[in-house]
Design a protein around this motif. Structure first.
Motif, PDB file in Angstrom:
ATOM      1  N   ALA A 104       0.666  -0.956  -0.226  1.00 35.33           N
ATOM      2  CA  ALA A 104       0.284  -0.012   0.170  1.00 35.33           C
ATOM      3  C   ALA A 104       1.037   1.891   0.092  1.00 35.33           C
ATOM      4  O   ALA A 104       0.262   2.032  -0.614  1.00 35.33           O
ATOM      5  CB  ALA A 104      -0.856  -0.471   1.078  1.00 35.33           C
ATOM      6  N   ALA A 105       1.695   1.208   0.458  1.00 30.39           N
ATOM      7  CA  ALA A 105       2.529   2.104   0.888  1.00 30.39           C
ATOM      8  C   ALA A 105       3.458   2.793  -0.351  1.00 30.39           C
ATOM      9  O   ALA A 105       3.564   3.449  -0.778  1.00 30.39           O
ATOM     10  CB  ALA A 105       3.727   2.241   2.186  1.00 30.39           C
ATOM     11  N   VAL A 106       3.966   1.659  -1.091  1.00 36.72           N
ATOM     12  CA  VAL A 106       4.595   1.718  -2.726  1.00 36.72           C
ATOM     13  C   VAL A 106       3.617   2.716  -3.782  1.00 36.72           C
ATOM     14  O   VAL A 106       3.872   3.266  -3.977  1.00 36.72           O
ATOM     15  CB  VAL A 106       5.821   0.190  -3.547  1.00 36.72           C
ATOM     16  CG1 VAL A 106       5.785   0.481  -4.289  1.00 36.72           C
ATOM     17  CG2 VAL A 106       6.792   0.368  -1.987  1.00 36.72           C
ATOM     18  N   GLU A 107       2.536   1.578  -3.134  1.00 35.07           N
ATOM     19  CA  GLU A 107       1.369   2.020  -4.198  1.00 35.07           C
ATOM     20  C   GLU A 107       1.339   3.639  -4.246  1.00 35.07           C
ATOM     21  O   GLU A 107       0.875   4.653  -5.284  1.00 35.07           O
ATOM     22  CB  GLU A 107       0.228   1.209  -4.439  1.00 35.07           C
ATOM     23  CG  GLU A 107      -0.049   0.082  -4.207  1.00 35.07           C
ATOM     24  CD  GLU A 107      -0.839  -0.585  -4.790  1.00 35.07           C
ATOM     25  OE1 GLU A 107      -2.101   0.192  -3.583  1.00 35.07           O
ATOM     26  OE2 GLU A 107      -1.453  -1.645  -5.012  1.00 35.07           O
ATOM     27  N   ALA A 108       0.877   4.165  -2.856  1.00 34.44           N
ATOM     28  CA  ALA A 108       1.092   5.295  -2.367  1.00 34.44           C
ATOM     29  C   ALA A 108       2.261   6.461  -3.201  1.00 34.44           C
ATOM     30  O   ALA A 108       2.007   7.136  -3.830  1.00 34.44           O
ATOM     31  CB  ALA A 108       0.304   5.883  -1.395  1.00 34.44           C
ATOM     32  N   ALA A 109       3.126   5.787  -3.284  1.00 41.23           N
ATOM     33  CA  ALA A 109       4.040   6.722  -3.590  1.00 41.23           C
ATOM     34  C   ALA A 109       4.139   6.741  -5.203  1.00 41.23           C
ATOM     35  O   ALA A 109       4.928   7.556  -5.740  1.00 41.23           O
ATOM     36  CB  ALA A 109       5.850   6.265  -3.291  1.00 41.23           C
ATOM     37  N   PHE A 110       4.094   6.039  -5.433  1.00 39.96           N
ATOM     38  CA  PHE A 110       4.795   5.467  -7.278  1.00 39.96           C
ATOM     39  C   PHE A 110       3.130   6.761  -7.690  1.00 39.96           C
ATOM     40  O   PHE A 110       3.450   6.907  -8.615  1.00 39.96           O
ATOM     41  CB  PHE A 110       3.993   4.173  -7.715  1.00 39.96           C
ATOM     42  CG  PHE A 110       5.240   3.186  -7.490  1.00 39.96           C
ATOM     43  CD1 PHE A 110       6.344   3.822  -6.564  1.00 39.96           C
ATOM     44  CD2 PHE A 110       5.942   2.687  -8.596  1.00 39.96           C
ATOM     45  CE1 PHE A 110       7.869   2.856  -6.727  1.00 39.96           C
ATOM     46  CE2 PHE A 110       7.023   2.088  -8.843  1.00 39.96           C
ATOM     47  CZ  PHE A 110       7.593   2.014  -7.486  1.00 39.96           C
ATOM     48  N   GLU A 111       1.950   6.189  -7.237  1.00 38.04           N
ATOM     49  CA  GLU A 111       0.793   7.745  -7.283  1.00 38.04           C
ATOM     50  C   GLU A 111       1.440   8.764  -7.551  1.00 38.04           C
ATOM     51  O   GLU A 111       0.588   9.892  -8.259  1.00 38.04           O
ATOM     52  CB  GLU A 111      -0.395   6.919  -7.106  1.00 38.04           C
ATOM     53  CG  GLU A 111      -1.225   5.912  -7.573  1.00 38.04           C
ATOM     54  CD  GLU A 111      -1.622   6.070  -8.525  1.00 38.04           C
ATOM     55  OE1 GLU A 111      -1.889   7.333  -9.601  1.00 38.04           O
ATOM     56  OE2 GLU A 111      -2.271   4.676  -8.921  1.00 38.04           O
ATOM     57  N   LYS A 112       2.262   9.306  -6.310  1.00 37.92           N
ATOM     58  CA  LYS A 112       2.649  10.747  -6.010  1.00 37.92           C
ATOM     59  C   LYS A 112       3.510  11.465  -8.013  1.00 37.92           C
ATOM     60  O   LYS A 112       4.018  10.570  -7.620  1.00 37.92           O
ATOM     61  CB  LYS A 112       3.412  11.117  -5.026  1.00 37.92           C
ATOM     62  CG  LYS A 112       2.494  10.935  -3.928  1.00 37.92           C
ATOM     63  CD  LYS A 112       3.042  10.562  -2.294  1.00 37.92           C
ATOM     64  CE  LYS A 112       2.260  11.064  -1.426  1.00 37.92           C
ATOM     65  NZ  LYS A 112       2.804  11.206  -0.440  1.00 37.92           N
ATOM     66  N   ALA A 113       3.305  12.787  -8.252  1.00 37.27           N
ATOM     67  CA  ALA A 113       4.662  13.550  -8.891  1.00 37.27           C
ATOM     68  C   ALA A 113       5.694  13.354  -8.112  1.00 37.27           C
ATOM     69  O   ALA A 113       5.714  13.251  -6.930  1.00 37.27           O
ATOM     70  CB  ALA A 113       3.328  14.376  -9.515  1.00 37.27           C
ATOM     71  N   PRO A 114       6.069  13.404  -9.033  1.00 34.82           N
ATOM     72  CA  PRO A 114       8.093  13.784  -8.257  1.00 34.82           C
ATOM     73  C   PRO A 114       7.752  15.241  -7.761  1.00 34.82           C
ATOM     74  O   PRO A 114       8.492  14.558  -6.057  1.00 34.82           O
ATOM     75  CB  PRO A 114       8.561  13.295  -9.225  1.00 34.82           C
ATOM     76  CG  PRO A 114       8.568  13.621 -10.641  1.00 34.82           C
ATOM     77  CD  PRO A 114       6.581  13.282 -10.306  1.00 34.82           C
ATOM     78  N   GLU A 115       7.441  16.086  -7.505  1.00 28.39           N
ATOM     79  CA  GLU A 115       7.209  17.025  -6.545  1.00 28.39           C
ATOM     80  C   GLU A 115       6.677  17.060  -5.986  1.00 28.39           C
ATOM     81  O   GLU A 115       6.914  17.813  -4.736  1.00 28.39           O
ATOM     82  CB  GLU A 115       7.183  18.021  -8.180  1.00 28.39           C
ATOM     83  CG  GLU A 115       5.787  18.272  -8.550  1.00 28.39           C
ATOM     84  CD  GLU A 115       5.435  17.709  -9.465  1.00 28.39           C
ATOM     85  OE1 GLU A 115       4.050  17.765 -10.149  1.00 28.39           O
ATOM     86  OE2 GLU A 115       5.825  17.128  -9.898  1.00 28.39           O
ATOM     87  N   ASP A 116       5.978  16.143  -5.458  1.00 30.24           N
ATOM     88  CA  ASP A 116       5.175  15.801  -4.604  1.00 30.24           C
ATOM     89  C   ASP A 116       5.744  14.759  -3.382  1.00 30.24           C
ATOM     90  O   ASP A 116       5.262  15.216  -1.928  1.00 30.24           O
ATOM     91  CB  ASP A 116       3.359  15.070  -4.865  1.00 30.24           C
ATOM     92  CG  ASP A 116       2.665  15.853  -5.452  1.00 30.24           C
ATOM     93  OD1 ASP A 116       3.162  17.196  -5.473  1.00 30.24           O
ATOM     94  OD2 ASP A 116       2.159  15.245  -6.347  1.00 30.24           O
TER      95      ASP A 116
END
Length: 220
Positions: free
Chosen positions: A207-219
């Protein structure tokens, strides 16, 4: 090495031809002798007519000197029985069975018999293209604690290095699929449009990896 394949359908015949092209010796077992026509005139391996979990048939195919065994017939029960005989009776280390029923595949995977769940794999791949979000597991270790999964990446990462994505998410990218071909990313590999990202991670971290990959680099 010598490899024995049970089942000479489309998968078995393709597997046999590919392995022979790679320099391995191959024996193919099938109940129906006419199935061997799929191997083509240039196949030089053994063609053994018989039941793939029969010990005499397996011996005729060279199971006693085999380094690997693949059960890819059309029957789940036959495949798993043959795989167990190859491993438990003849001591073949590298054994895999094709299973159509995904529930059975999970059970046998936990028992330490590697399986390929054909229907589940195909359905997962179709879903991945229809609904490109979240993580779709490609492999789990027998304990279920580590998995390899294709994870959707925010398109804003295109043009950024894979190592930047790893640093931002804390995940390890195992490989990319680019234009239909697998590739191992290096420190300077840059994500391109259409890349599929395959991640090795703990089940608890999905879940944590999914959430991190969903964010844009600037986020991050």
């Amino acid at each position: 090495m010598h490899i024995v394949i049970m089942g000479c359908g489309r998968v078995g015949s393709t597997l046999a031809q590919t392995l022979e092209e790679l320099g391995h010796s191959v024996a193919v077992i099938d109940r129906d002798a006419t199935s061997f026509r799929r191997l083509g005139a240039h196949f030089s391996g053994r063609r053994v007519t018989g039941v793939g979990f029969d010990q005499d048939t397996l011996r005729a195919a060279g199971i006693e000197e085999a380094g690997a065994f693949a059960a890819v017939s059309s029957g789940d029960n036959s495949n798993i029985i043959a795989a167990r005989v190859a491993r438990e009776t003849f001591g073949v280390e590298n054994v895999v069975a094709r299973i159509y029923d995904p529930r059975r595949a999970e059970v046998y995977q936990r028992l330490g018999i590697p399986t390929v769940a054909t229907v589940r794999w195909t359905a997962d791949q179709m879903l991945r293209r229809l609904l490109p979000s979240g993580a779709e597991p490609l492999w789990r270790d027998p304990s279920g604690s580590v998995q390899l999964a294709e994870v959707h990446v925010n398109p804003a990462w295109v043009g950024h290095r894979v190592s930047d994505l790893e640093q931002a998410s804390g995940a390890r990218v195992g490989f990319l699929t680019r234009l239909g071909e697998g590739m191992l990313p290096g420190a300077d590999t840059v994500l391109q449009e259409g890349d599929l990202v395959h991640v090795i991670m703990q089940q608890a971290d999905v879940a944590a990896v999914e959430a991190a990959f969903e964010k844009a680099p600037e986020d991050h």
